[in-house]
Design a protein around this motif. Structure first.
Motif, PDB file in Angstrom:
ATOM      1  N   LEU A 100       1.192 100.517 -19.400  1.00 44.52           N
ATOM      2  CA  LEU A 100       2.385 100.045 -19.977  1.00 44.52           C
ATOM      3  C   LEU A 100       3.460 100.103 -19.123  1.00 44.52           C
ATOM      4  O   LEU A 100       4.394  99.255 -18.767  1.00 44.52           O
ATOM      5  CB  LEU A 100       2.734 100.382 -21.396  1.00 44.52           C
ATOM      6  N   MET A 101       3.604 101.288 -18.298  1.00 49.00           N
ATOM      7  CA  MET A 101       4.592 101.504 -17.391  1.00 49.00           C
ATOM      8  C   MET A 101       4.477 100.464 -16.317  1.00 49.00           C
ATOM      9  O   MET A 101       5.654 100.244 -15.655  1.00 49.00           O
ATOM     10  CB  MET A 101       4.181 102.949 -16.871  1.00 49.00           C
ATOM     11  N   ASP A 102       3.459  99.901 -15.915  1.00 50.75           N
ATOM     12  CA  ASP A 102       3.458  98.857 -14.949  1.00 50.75           C
ATOM     13  C   ASP A 102       4.051  97.527 -15.542  1.00 50.75           C
ATOM     14  O   ASP A 102       4.458  96.909 -14.323  1.00 50.75           O
ATOM     15  CB  ASP A 102       2.048  98.710 -14.580  1.00 50.75           C
ATOM     16  N   VAL A 103       4.305  97.377 -16.648  1.00 48.53           N
ATOM     17  CA  VAL A 103       5.099  96.297 -17.061  1.00 48.53           C
ATOM     18  C   VAL A 103       6.237  96.423 -17.957  1.00 48.53           C
ATOM     19  O   VAL A 103       7.111  95.379 -17.964  1.00 48.53           O
ATOM     20  CB  VAL A 103       4.118  95.483 -17.826  1.00 48.53           C
ATOM     21  N   LEU A 104       6.584  97.541 -18.085  1.00 52.29           N
ATOM     22  CA  LEU A 104       7.845  97.773 -18.874  1.00 52.29           C
ATOM     23  C   LEU A 104       9.173  97.416 -18.036  1.00 52.29           C
ATOM     24  O   LEU A 104       9.103  97.982 -16.750  1.00 52.29           O
ATOM     25  CB  LEU A 104       7.946  99.299 -19.190  1.00 52.29           C
ATOM     26  N   GLY A 105       9.779  96.626 -18.425  1.00 54.83           N
ATOM     27  CA  GLY A 105      11.348  96.332 -17.716  1.00 54.83           C
ATOM     28  C   GLY A 105      10.977  94.948 -17.009  1.00 54.83           C
ATOM     29  O   GLY A 105      12.010  94.178 -16.392  1.00 54.83           O
ATOM     30  N   LYS A 106       9.606  94.836 -16.720  1.00 52.05           N
ATOM     31  CA  LYS A 106       9.316  93.358 -15.790  1.00 52.05           C
ATOM     32  C   LYS A 106       8.881  92.278 -16.741  1.00 52.05           C
ATOM     33  O   LYS A 106       9.409  90.901 -16.569  1.00 52.05           O
ATOM     34  CB  LYS A 106       8.120  93.621 -14.922  1.00 52.05           C
ATOM     35  N   TYR A 107       8.233  92.602 -18.008  1.00 50.46           N
ATOM     36  CA  TYR A 107       7.806  91.523 -18.827  1.00 50.46           C
ATOM     37  C   TYR A 107       8.338  91.984 -20.406  1.00 50.46           C
ATOM     38  O   TYR A 107       8.293  93.096 -20.609  1.00 50.46           O
ATOM     39  CB  TYR A 107       6.308  91.429 -18.768  1.00 50.46           C
ATOM     40  N   TYR A 229       7.623  87.078 -32.474  1.00 50.26           N
ATOM     41  CA  TYR A 229       7.744  88.363 -31.848  1.00 50.26           C
ATOM     42  C   TYR A 229       6.588  88.846 -30.964  1.00 50.26           C
ATOM     43  O   TYR A 229       6.911  89.683 -29.983  1.00 50.26           O
ATOM     44  CB  TYR A 229       8.048  89.368 -32.801  1.00 50.26           C
ATOM     45  N   VAL A 230       5.496  87.996 -31.028  1.00 47.70           N
ATOM     46  CA  VAL A 230       4.403  88.435 -30.298  1.00 47.70           C
ATOM     47  C   VAL A 230       4.018  87.439 -29.095  1.00 47.70           C
ATOM     48  O   VAL A 230       3.415  87.566 -28.160  1.00 47.70           O
ATOM     49  CB  VAL A 230       3.172  88.942 -31.043  1.00 47.70           C
ATOM     50  N   ALA A 231       4.258  86.283 -29.468  1.00 50.66           N
ATOM     51  CA  ALA A 231       3.584  85.087 -28.731  1.00 50.66           C
ATOM     52  C   ALA A 231       4.316  85.318 -27.227  1.00 50.66           C
ATOM     53  O   ALA A 231       5.540  85.210 -27.067  1.00 50.66           O
ATOM     54  CB  ALA A 231       4.008  83.551 -29.152  1.00 50.66           C
ATOM     55  N   ASN A 232       3.402  85.271 -26.295  1.00 48.87           N
ATOM     56  CA  ASN A 232       3.546  85.192 -24.801  1.00 48.87           C
ATOM     57  C   ASN A 232       4.482  86.594 -24.356  1.00 48.87           C
ATOM     58  O   ASN A 232       5.236  86.685 -23.604  1.00 48.87           O
ATOM     59  CB  ASN A 232       4.710  84.024 -24.252  1.00 48.87           C
ATOM     60  N   LYS A 233       3.881  87.421 -24.874  1.00 45.55           N
ATOM     61  CA  LYS A 233       4.660  88.968 -24.655  1.00 45.55           C
ATOM     62  C   LYS A 233       3.415  89.839 -24.617  1.00 45.55           C
ATOM     63  O   LYS A 233       2.150  89.806 -24.948  1.00 45.55           O
ATOM     64  CB  LYS A 233       5.327  89.345 -25.816  1.00 45.55           C
ATOM     65  N   LEU A 268      -1.682  91.125 -23.047  1.00 36.64           N
ATOM     66  CA  LEU A 268      -0.901  90.047 -23.056  1.00 36.64           C
ATOM     67  C   LEU A 268      -1.482  89.069 -24.069  1.00 36.64           C
ATOM     68  O   LEU A 268      -2.583  88.504 -23.932  1.00 36.64           O
ATOM     69  CB  LEU A 268      -0.851  89.396 -21.637  1.00 36.64           C
ATOM     70  N   VAL A 269      -0.609  88.559 -24.949  1.00 36.94           N
ATOM     71  CA  VAL A 269      -0.816  87.679 -25.851  1.00 36.94           C
ATOM     72  C   VAL A 269      -0.031  86.389 -25.490  1.00 36.94           C
ATOM     73  O   VAL A 269       1.079  86.264 -25.504  1.00 36.94           O
ATOM     74  CB  VAL A 269      -0.443  88.122 -27.451  1.00 36.94           C
ATOM     75  N   GLY A 270      -0.993  85.287 -25.280  1.00 36.43           N
ATOM     76  CA  GLY A 270      -0.444  83.841 -24.908  1.00 36.43           C
ATOM     77  C   GLY A 270      -0.465  83.951 -23.289  1.00 36.43           C
ATOM     78  O   GLY A 270      -0.930  84.448 -22.606  1.00 36.43           O
ATOM     79  N   GLU A 271       0.767  83.250 -22.911  1.00 38.52           N
ATOM     80  CA  GLU A 271       0.920  82.945 -21.380  1.00 38.52           C
ATOM     81  C   GLU A 271       2.109  83.481 -20.872  1.00 38.52           C
ATOM     82  O   GLU A 271       3.223  83.352 -21.890  1.00 38.52           O
ATOM     83  CB  GLU A 271       0.823  81.510 -20.977  1.00 38.52           C
ATOM     84  N   LEU A 272       2.426  83.683 -19.580  1.00 32.40           N
ATOM     85  CA  LEU A 272       3.707  83.857 -19.050  1.00 32.40           C
ATOM     86  C   LEU A 272       3.835  82.839 -18.250  1.00 32.40           C
ATOM     87  O   LEU A 272       3.058  81.961 -18.011  1.00 32.40           O
ATOM     88  CB  LEU A 272       3.730  85.237 -18.488  1.00 32.40           C
ATOM     89  N   SER A 273       5.216  82.595 -17.596  1.00 27.75           N
ATOM     90  CA  SER A 273       5.418  81.683 -16.459  1.00 27.75           C
ATOM     91  C   SER A 273       4.273  81.866 -15.331  1.00 27.75           C
ATOM     92  O   SER A 273       4.011  82.967 -14.879  1.00 27.75           O
ATOM     93  CB  SER A 273       6.817  81.538 -15.878  1.00 27.75           C
ATOM     94  N   SER A 283      -5.113  94.872 -14.605  1.00 32.59           N
ATOM     95  CA  SER A 283      -5.672  95.735 -15.417  1.00 32.59           C
ATOM     96  C   SER A 283      -5.223  95.541 -16.919  1.00 32.59           C
ATOM     97  O   SER A 283      -5.818  96.211 -17.844  1.00 32.59           O
ATOM     98  CB  SER A 283      -5.015  97.151 -15.055  1.00 32.59           C
ATOM     99  N   ILE A 284      -4.493  94.782 -17.209  1.00 35.91           N
ATOM    100  CA  ILE A 284      -3.996  94.389 -18.749  1.00 35.91           C
ATOM    101  C   ILE A 284      -4.921  93.304 -19.050  1.00 35.91           C
ATOM    102  O   ILE A 284      -4.638  91.981 -18.281  1.00 35.91           O
ATOM    103  CB  ILE A 284      -2.799  94.330 -18.781  1.00 35.91           C
ATOM    104  N   GLU A 285      -5.517  93.115 -20.082  1.00 42.46           N
ATOM    105  CA  GLU A 285      -6.359  92.160 -20.483  1.00 42.46           C
ATOM    106  C   GLU A 285      -5.604  91.098 -21.292  1.00 42.46           C
ATOM    107  O   GLU A 285      -4.221  91.504 -21.631  1.00 42.46           O
ATOM    108  CB  GLU A 285      -7.508  92.613 -21.583  1.00 42.46           C
ATOM    109  N   GLN A 286      -5.942  89.686 -21.263  1.00 40.40           N
ATOM    110  CA  GLN A 286      -5.273  88.823 -22.039  1.00 40.40           C
ATOM    111  C   GLN A 286      -6.040  88.085 -22.979  1.00 40.40           C
ATOM    112  O   GLN A 286      -7.295  87.881 -23.073  1.00 40.40           O
ATOM    113  CB  GLN A 286      -4.963  87.751 -20.864  1.00 40.40           C
ATOM    114  N   ILE A 287      -5.075  87.713 -24.306  1.00 42.65           N
ATOM    115  CA  ILE A 287      -5.524  87.074 -25.303  1.00 42.65           C
ATOM    116  C   ILE A 287      -4.976  85.556 -25.154  1.00 42.65           C
ATOM    117  O   ILE A 287      -3.644  85.446 -25.309  1.00 42.65           O
ATOM    118  CB  ILE A 287      -5.335  87.732 -26.715  1.00 42.65           C
ATOM    119  N   SER A 288      -5.574  84.803 -24.686  1.00 40.93           N
ATOM    120  CA  SER A 288      -5.275  83.245 -24.522  1.00 40.93           C
ATOM    121  C   SER A 288      -5.419  82.422 -25.861  1.00 40.93           C
ATOM    122  O   SER A 288      -5.900  82.624 -26.765  1.00 40.93           O
ATOM    123  CB  SER A 288      -5.959  82.559 -23.403  1.00 40.93           C
ATOM    124  N   PHE A 289      -4.308  81.494 -25.941  1.00 36.13           N
ATOM    125  CA  PHE A 289      -4.365  80.599 -27.069  1.00 36.13           C
ATOM    126  C   PHE A 289      -5.764  79.718 -26.886  1.00 36.13           C
ATOM    127  O   PHE A 289      -6.265  79.262 -26.087  1.00 36.13           O
ATOM    128  CB  PHE A 289      -3.162  79.618 -26.951  1.00 36.13           C
TER     129      PHE A 289
END
Length: 673
Positions: A100-107, A229-233, A268-273, A283-289
């Motif tokens: 989580l430290m790799d993404v905190l403050g960035k996403y 509160y969780v989509a695309n985050k 990661l739930v959903g998508e980012l830009s 290293s962080i898995e993704q749950i896509s729509f």
């Protein structure tokens, strides 16, 4: 913890009884007394947050806002206060904090957790804060979504100053206060906007997706408002166990409970830009729509699985049937197999048919529940649950509903799950498919039919044209509701063809359902008759119970258990007359099922009889016992001398004769030697 409505002095007095816990943790008596006194002083000196003023002065919403920041003094004290209480708590998955430290403050990051106690948020903060440097940084970044009622009691307020909070109003709060509903809607909208701003600043929005505390520790359905509160985050899933035992709901006395906090891997739930995804850590898995269906529900269900994957199997609640029931050591999710070993078609949607489908879903199979109601089928598939019979439980991905009769063409196994009184609405469209496809058909429904033969397998053979060697029956002492709850249950199998039995035994055996051949495995009539007749006698037992409670009051266990032997002997007598082997009735589908139906807490048939005799309104929903009693004269000549119990029940329930007179006559009949 209930609302503390007692006087201030009373809860202060009870609260001081906690001194023994603090002394047990290693503090001296004076140190323990001092920390309790400090709690009382701070709880009274610490005011409600400014955001609570909005409800007296709504025009100040824009000025005050909905955010309350950390207060250092209460935070430092609560860390000291909770330390001895939570000594027996452990933290697992601390290594995931580094991810989580790799993404905190960035996403944008959101923390989700199951909800057991008012102390959950302070417990999460404390355990993370004391884990390591990464945990402390994350704890100091937390902002919890908090309902306004959480700030009201002095007793709970201190803990909410350990971290930032965003004021929100629940649907229940809005319903209870309609005059404030417009204001509450504005508060919720502002809270969501502010949450996004805080996440861009590196804060972690923290929510309990169940919406309220679970009263039994098992997961409840996640509320749909969580989606925003969780989509695309990036999601950090937390699983809590034991916080409900620290502070029981009904009191103020703490326990030094054993518990744990499990930190799941961030996802990661959903998508980012596109720009953000280009630099997003692999290293962080993704749950896509998903490509279709209800995307919101898909995300919410997957969040529940993230939390549930690190909980004890008995805590999965609404989601318990999504995990493999054959695995005792770990939480493995059921998947939809690409190459199933069996294609099972369940004929009809009923309580037992859905329960049987969930048992079979533990295997490498695909299960299709056929029901002709297209609208119901569509809704069940969209929501992944049986909306009629088990709306609370999510169903595994290898179960689907269908109204298309052609599904029967490729089936390798059929489960007969239609109630006898619904045969005419289900079977006509699939009859030809069942005749062409030679797959076995297994009946899981108990009860008589309205035909001259009176039993489901006999009707399938003679009326539908199914070969006898394809037919089998599974029965036992079990409520379908408790099978859905994954409580230990059991079946026994009867079949015309011996080779079917080991196949069915393997399919219907899990870590919580134990299936074996019947005592006389070829006595399919006896296995069916035990399950059918016990429903009738359970209704009769309910009549007796209701009558004597109405007339004499109090407990009537003496009466019921004294009569149970007479009831069972008469049941076996009728079963033998109808073609069953007397030894078969000593098995799960006979005596054991009879005892469950007559004395179990969830029996519908006994309740039906009880309500009739006690004077309640006649139940509208038909039961197997009522239907069996109604059609029994088609199968056997009711002899009052030989079968007084079922004959009397028929007069009372079907012919609506005076039950008081019938009860008196029956009592005299049973008293004869």
């Amino acid at each position: 913890m209930t609302e503390k409505e007692a006087t201030l002095g009373r809860w202060h007095k009870e609260f001081f009884e906690n001194i023994h816990l603090f002394m047990k943790s290693g503090l001296s008596q004076s140190e323990a007394k001092s920390i309790l006194e400090e709690f009382l002083v701070l709880s009274q000196a610490t005011p409600k947050p400014k955001v609570m003023d909005i409800f007296q002065e709504p025009e100040k919403l824009e000025e005050i806002g909905v955010y309350t920041d950390i207060r250092t003094e209460p935070r430092d004290f609560m860390l000291k206060f909770l330390d001895p209480i939570m000594k027996k708590f452990t933290v697992e998955g601390a290594e995931n904090l580094n991810l989580l430290m790799d993404v905190l403050g960035k996403y944008p990051v959101t923390l989700i957790s199951n909800h057991l106690s008012h102390l959950d948020a302070p417990a999460i903060f404390t355990l993370l804060y004391n884990t390591n440097d990464a945990g402390r940084k994350i704890a100091e970044s937390l902002v919890f979504i908090a309902g306004r009622l959480a700030f009201e009691p002095d007793f709970t307020r201190l803990g909410l100053y350990m971290f930032g909070t965003l004021l929100v109003c629940s649907k229940k709060d809005m319903a209870d206060n309609p005059s404030l509903s417009d204001l509450m809607t504005k508060i919720n909208m502002r809270a969501f906007r502010h949450s996004q701003k805080l996440q861009t600043e590196g804060r972690i929005i923290s929510i309990f997706p169940e919406g309220t505390r679970s009263r039994d520790g098992r997961l409840m359905p996640f509320v749909d408002t969580v989606y925003h509160y969780v989509a695309n985050k990036v999601i950090l899933p937390i699983s809590l166990e034991g916080t409900d035992r620290i502070l029981p709901i009904e009191g103020l006395l703490f326990n030094q409970a054993v518990g744990k906090l499990v930190i799941g891997k961030p996802v990661l739930v959903g998508e980012l830009s596109k720009k953000e995804m280009a630099s997003f850590p692999s290293s962080i898995e993704q749950i896509s729509f998903p490509g279709g269906g209800d995307k919101k529900q898909f995300i919410i269900d997957n969040l529940a699985l993230l939390v549930g994957s690190n909980l004890n199997k008995h805590k999965h609640g609404t989601y318990r049937n999504l995990y493999k029931g054959d695995d005792l050591k770990s939480n493995l999710l059921i998947t939809s197999p690409k190459e199933p070993t069996e294609k099972v078609v369940v004929i009809g949607s009923t309580n037992m048919s859905v329960a049987a489908a969930c048992v079979l879903a533990n295997k490498n199979v695909k299960v299709s529940i056929y029901h002709p109601d297209l609208e119901m089928v569509k809704q069940c598939n969209e929501e992944k649950r049986d909306v009629l019979h088990y709306p609370i439980y999510k169903l595994p991905p290898n179960i689907e509903f269908t109204a298309d009769p052609s599904i029967c063409e490729d089936a390798t196994l059929f489960i007969q799950g239609t109630n006898p009184w619904d045969f005419d609405s289900v079977y006509p469209r699939i009859k030809s498919y069942l005749q062409k496809n030679k797959a076995p058909i297994v009946n899981v429904i108990k009860g008589f039919t309205g035909s001259k033969k009176g039993l489901i397998l006999e009707d399938l053979n003679e009326l539908i044209g199914i070969e006898r060697e394809r037919l089998a029956v599974i029965s036992g002492a079990c409520y379908p509701d408790q099978i859905m709850e994954r409580k230990i249950s059991g079946f026994e199998i009867g079949a015309f063809e011996d080779s079917l039995i080991p196949k069915l035994q393997k399919l219907f055996n899990t870590s919580y359902v134990f299936t074996r051949p019947a005592i006389n495995a070829r006595d399919t009539k006896g296995v069916q008759l035990g399950g059918a007749l016990k429903t009738v006698y359970a209704l009769a037992m309910g009549l007796v119970e209701g009558y004597f409670k109405r007339e004499l009051g109090g407990n009537v266990d003496n009466t019921l258990f004294h009569l149970s032997n007479r009831f069972f002997n008469e049941m076996v007598s009728i079963g033998v007359l109808l073609g069953g082997d007397p030894t078969t009735f000593n098995g799960l589908s006979g005596m054991t099922d009879f005892m469950l139906a007559c004395f179990g807490s969830d029996t519908r048939d006994r309740k039906y009889g009880y309500d009739l005799a006690y004077g309640s309104n006649k139940p509208e929903k038909i039961t197997n016992g009522f239907y069996g009693l109604k059609v029994l004269p088609n199968l056997i000549n009711l002899d009052e001398k030989r079968h007084p119990i079922v004959t009397s029940s028929y007069k009372a329930v079907i012919q609506n004769e005076n039950f008081d007179l019938i009860a008196d006559s029956l009592q005299l009949q049973l008293a004869r030697v």
